[in-house]
Design an enzyme around this catalytic site. Structure first.
Site: not given
Length: 196
Positions: A72-74
């Site tokens: 995941a990445d934000t």
């Protein structure tokens, strides 16, 4: 809680692990992927975010081909400008001054890679509006250290949450992991229905 031994969380974020636990899932392993997080020339924020989530999952899947890997990445962004993870106070102050009284977007992308190499991806984009922050509020936030390593220089889970006027979208996504989308992805492979 359901401990899934065959699931690897490819993230160094303690918040992502805590969010995953909110839906009753504990991964068998948590690893911090060693990847190049450089933005490509002309790359748009949402594409960059998805590429990072996929790259994290791919990097760990290459080392653990018998496991499911969740990456995941934000990314926080204003227009097309990516507000990268902050590593210096000066950068965090610049970001907060820029975001003060304004709306911006936060994209979190999730990539689940199966042992068979099947890739499932989801992205959630939310809108966040900060109140007009005083110099004192910015200084207090900076002194807390909660800006370190955060996209856009803030984490909604901490004191910055008090400075946010409103959001449109998914709180959990802004915090680092869109719970509904993650639950649906994992539910395609694991029996999560018994989790209270």
């Amino acid at each position: 809680m359901l401990k899934i031994e065959g699931l690897v969380l490819a993230s160094s974020s303690k918040y992502r692990l805590a969010l995953l636990e909110q839906i009753g899932v504990v991964p068998g392993e948590v690893v911090s992927p060693n990847i190049d997080e450089s933005l490509l020339k002309g790359e748009l924020p949402r594409r960059y975010c998805m590429r990072m989530a996929r790259t994290k999952a791919d990097a760990e899947a290459a080392l653990r081909s018998d496991k499911f890997v969740l990456g995941a990445d934000t990314v926080a962004y204003c227009g097309k400008r990516v507000l990268s993870k902050t590593e210096s106070e000066d950068c965090a102050v610049r970001y907060l001054e820029m975001l003060s009284g304004r709306r911006h977007r936060v994209c979190t992308s999730v990539c689940l890679r199966s042992p068979g190499g099947i890739v499932h991806e989801r992205s959630v984009v939310s809108v966040v509006k900060f109140k007009s922050m005083s110099k004192g509020e910015i200084e207090y936030y900076i002194s807390s250290g909660q800006w370190r390593g955060k996209a856009g220089g803030y984490g909604i889970q901490g004191f910055a949450g008090a400075l946010i006027s409103w959001i449109q979208g998914s709180y959990s996504s802004i915090a680092g992991l869109p719970l509904h989308e993650t639950y649906c992805l994992l539910g395609g492979y694991f029996d999560l229905k018994h989790i209270p």
